[in-house]
Design an enzyme around this catalytic site. Structure first.
Site, PDB file in Angstrom:
ATOM      1  N   HIS A 105      -8.433   1.461  -4.167  1.00  0.00           N
ATOM      2  CA  HIS A 105      -9.383   1.294  -3.060  1.00  0.00           C
ATOM      3  C   HIS A 105     -10.049   2.638  -2.787  1.00  0.00           C
ATOM      4  O   HIS A 105      -9.444   3.544  -2.212  1.00  0.00           O
ATOM      5  CB  HIS A 105      -8.576   0.792  -1.840  1.00  0.00           C
ATOM      6  CG  HIS A 105      -9.337   0.698  -0.567  1.00  0.00           C
ATOM      7  ND1 HIS A 105      -8.710   0.533   0.662  1.00  0.00           N
ATOM      8  CD2 HIS A 105     -10.675   0.719  -0.291  1.00  0.00           C
ATOM      9  CE1 HIS A 105      -9.622   0.469   1.618  1.00  0.00           C
ATOM     10  NE2 HIS A 105     -10.820   0.593   1.070  1.00  0.00           N
TER      11      HIS A 105
ATOM     12  N   SER B  86       0.851  -1.184   0.000  1.00  0.00           N
ATOM     13  CA  SER B  86       0.000   0.000   0.000  1.00  0.00           C
ATOM     14  C   SER B  86       0.889   1.237   0.000  1.00  0.00           C
ATOM     15  O   SER B  86       1.630   1.488   0.968  1.00  0.00           O
ATOM     16  CB  SER B  86      -0.897   0.006   1.241  1.00  0.00           C
ATOM     17  OG  SER B  86      -1.584   1.232   1.304  1.00  0.00           O
TER      18      SER B  86
ATOM     19  N   HIS C  84      -1.318  -1.221  -4.171  1.00  0.00           N
ATOM     20  CA  HIS C  84      -2.594  -0.804  -3.592  1.00  0.00           C
ATOM     21  C   HIS C  84      -2.572   0.717  -3.423  1.00  0.00           C
ATOM     22  O   HIS C  84      -1.656   1.279  -2.808  1.00  0.00           O
ATOM     23  CB  HIS C  84      -2.773  -1.506  -2.245  1.00  0.00           C
ATOM     24  CG  HIS C  84      -4.043  -1.189  -1.538  1.00  0.00           C
ATOM     25  ND1 HIS C  84      -5.244  -1.769  -1.871  1.00  0.00           N
ATOM     26  CD2 HIS C  84      -4.310  -0.356  -0.493  1.00  0.00           C
ATOM     27  CE1 HIS C  84      -6.194  -1.311  -1.069  1.00  0.00           C
ATOM     28  NE2 HIS C  84      -5.656  -0.442  -0.224  1.00  0.00           N
TER      29      HIS C  84
ATOM     30  N   MET D 189      -8.975   8.662  -0.491  1.00  0.00           N
ATOM     31  CA  MET D 189      -9.776   9.074   0.676  1.00  0.00           C
ATOM     32  C   MET D 189     -10.378  10.454   0.436  1.00  0.00           C
ATOM     33  O   MET D 189      -9.706  11.334  -0.103  1.00  0.00           O
ATOM     34  CB  MET D 189      -8.885   9.149   1.914  1.00  0.00           C
ATOM     35  CG  MET D 189      -8.121   7.875   2.179  1.00  0.00           C
ATOM     36  SD  MET D 189      -7.180   8.056   3.692  1.00  0.00           S
ATOM     37  CE  MET D 189      -6.303   6.499   3.732  1.00  0.00           C
TER      38      MET D 189
ATOM     39  N   ASP E 123      -6.734  -5.775   4.525  1.00  0.00           N
ATOM     40  CA  ASP E 123      -6.080  -4.461   4.497  1.00  0.00           C
ATOM     41  C   ASP E 123      -6.161  -3.827   5.879  1.00  0.00           C
ATOM     42  O   ASP E 123      -7.258  -3.580   6.388  1.00  0.00           O
ATOM     43  CB  ASP E 123      -6.823  -3.600   3.446  1.00  0.00           C
ATOM     44  CG  ASP E 123      -6.203  -2.238   3.223  1.00  0.00           C
ATOM     45  OD1 ASP E 123      -5.071  -2.007   3.683  1.00  0.00           O
ATOM     46  OD2 ASP E 123      -6.858  -1.408   2.555  1.00  0.00           O
TER      47      ASP E 123
ATOM     48  N   ASP F 153      -4.809   3.991  -2.095  1.00  0.00           N
ATOM     49  CA  ASP F 153      -5.950   4.403  -1.278  1.00  0.00           C
ATOM     50  C   ASP F 153      -6.448   5.782  -1.674  1.00  0.00           C
ATOM     51  O   ASP F 153      -5.675   6.742  -1.666  1.00  0.00           O
ATOM     52  CB  ASP F 153      -5.527   4.471   0.198  1.00  0.00           C
ATOM     53  CG  ASP F 153      -5.306   3.093   0.789  1.00  0.00           C
ATOM     54  OD1 ASP F 153      -6.208   2.252   0.675  1.00  0.00           O
ATOM     55  OD2 ASP F 153      -4.222   2.878   1.361  1.00  0.00           O
TER      56      ASP F 153
ATOM     57  N   MET G 293     -12.193   4.990  -0.825  1.00  0.00           N
ATOM     58  CA  MET G 293     -12.817   5.222   0.489  1.00  0.00           C
ATOM     59  C   MET G 293     -13.515   6.561   0.388  1.00  0.00           C
ATOM     60  O   MET G 293     -13.086   7.562   0.978  1.00  0.00           O
ATOM     61  CB  MET G 293     -11.744   5.238   1.580  1.00  0.00           C
ATOM     62  CG  MET G 293     -11.287   3.861   1.981  1.00  0.00           C
ATOM     63  SD  MET G 293      -9.769   3.934   2.922  1.00  0.00           S
ATOM     64  CE  MET G 293      -8.628   3.991   1.575  1.00  0.00           C
TER      65      MET G 293
ATOM     66  N   MET H  76     -11.665  -5.211   5.405  1.00  0.00           N
ATOM     67  CA  MET H  76     -10.808  -4.302   6.179  1.00  0.00           C
ATOM     68  C   MET H  76     -10.507  -4.946   7.533  1.00  0.00           C
ATOM     69  O   MET H  76     -11.403  -5.483   8.191  1.00  0.00           O
ATOM     70  CB  MET H  76     -11.511  -2.959   6.414  1.00  0.00           C
ATOM     71  CG  MET H  76     -11.703  -2.091   5.185  1.00  0.00           C
ATOM     72  SD  MET H  76     -10.199  -1.732   4.253  1.00  0.00           S
ATOM     73  CE  MET H  76      -9.153  -0.919   5.464  1.00  0.00           C
TER      74      MET H  76
END
Ligand code: DX5
Ligand code: ZN
Length: 220
Positions: free
Chosen positions: A65, A8, A32, A36, A174, A34, A67, A136
Site C-alpha cells: 500500500h 498489516s 499488508h 509512507m 483498512d 504500508d 501512501m 480507507m
C-alpha cells in the site's frame, strides 16, 4: 463471498518481524505492507528492502500500500522487490489508468486506494481497469486509529454498484478493523479485511483472524 484477512505489519513487533509474521502466517491470505513518505501522510515507515526480505523468507502474497506522493516514481522498486499486489492513492496521481496498466503489465495485481472523504465517483472510469479497490476507513498515516463509521455507506454503495454492473470486485478496507468493526464492514460488502492493531495488538492473533474469516456477506 469468502472473507480474506491481510494482517498489516505496521503493528507487528518491528524488532521481531519474523516472529510476528510467523504468528499469523498460517491463517493469513496475504500480508499488508504500508509504505509512507512523510509528505502524503505525516509519517515514515519502510522501503523496498523490507518487502524483499519478507519475500525471501515467506510464501504469503505481499499487498503493498503506497501512501506516497508521485507513486509513479516508486512502483518499479516495489515491483522488483516482490510485491504481489501494488496499490496507490487516487489522490496522488494525474494518470491513474496509465499507472494501473503499467503495474498490470508487469504481472503485479494493481489496486486503487481512496481516502475516507474521497468520492466513489473518482472510480467512474476506472472500474473496468481494476478489480481490487482499497477503501480507507481511517485517514492514513498511523496504526491504531478509530474506525470512521461514515465509511460504511461508501462500502455499501461500492458493493451495490459492482453487483449492479456485474463487476467481480474485491473490496478491501483498512483502518480500525477489529472483530467488532469487521462484522460491520463485511455486512456492508467488504470482502478483504486489513487489520494491524486488531490482530497484532490482540492476545490471540490467530483466533482474531479465524473469527474474521467466519463472517459472511448477505446479499441484499
Ligand atoms: C494506516 C495504514 C494501515 C494500518 C492500519 O494508514 O494504511 O494499514 O496499518 O492499522 P490499524 O488496523 O491498526 O488501524
Ligand atoms: Zn495500509
Amino acid at each position: 463471498m469468502k472473507i480474506q484477512v491481510f494482517p498489516s505489519i505496521l503493528s507487528a513487533d518491528l524488532l521481531n518481524m519474523e516472529k510476528s509474521i510467523k504468528l499469523v502466517e498460517e491463517y493469513s491470505d496475504a500480508l499488508h505492507i504500508d509504505i509512507m513518505d512523510g509528505h502524503f501522510v505525516p509519517n515514515l515507515s519502510y522501503g523496498p528492502s523490507l518487502v524483499k526480505a519478507i519475500k525471501k523468507k515467506f510464501n504469503l502474497p505481499l499487498n503493498v500500500h503506497l501512501m506516497v506522493e508521485k507513486p509513479e516514481l516508486f512502483v518499479d522498486m516495489f515491483i522488483e522487490s516482490g510485491a504481489d499486489h501494488l496499490g496507490f492513492h487516487i489522490e496522488n496521481t494525474y494518470h491513474p489508468q496509465r499507472l494501473l496498466k503499467y503495474i498490470r503489465d508487469h504481472k503485479v495485481r494493481p489496486f486503487i486506494t481512496l481516502n475516507p472523504s474521497t468520492s466513489l465517483s473518482t472510480l467512474d472510469y476506472l472500474l473496468g481497469e481494476v478489480d481490487l479497490v482499497l477503501l480507507m476507513t481511517v485517514n492514513p498515516g498511523y496504526g491504531g486509529q478509530e474506525f470512521l463509521p461514515f465509511c460504511l455507506k461508501k462500502i455499501r454503495d461500492l458493493r451495490e454498484r459492482a453487483t449492479k454492473e456485474g463487476i467481480n470486485l474485491d473490496i478491501m478496507v483498512d483502518g480500525g478493523i477489529d472483530l467488532k468493526t469487521a462484522s460491520l464492514v463485511v455486512e456492508a460488502g467488504a470482502n478483504i479485511l486489513i487489520s494491524g492493531q486488531g490482530i497484532f495488538g490482540s492476545e490471540d492473533p490467530k483466533n482474531v483472524i479465524l473469527k474474521m474469516k467466519t463472517l459472511t456477506y448477505k446479499e441484499v
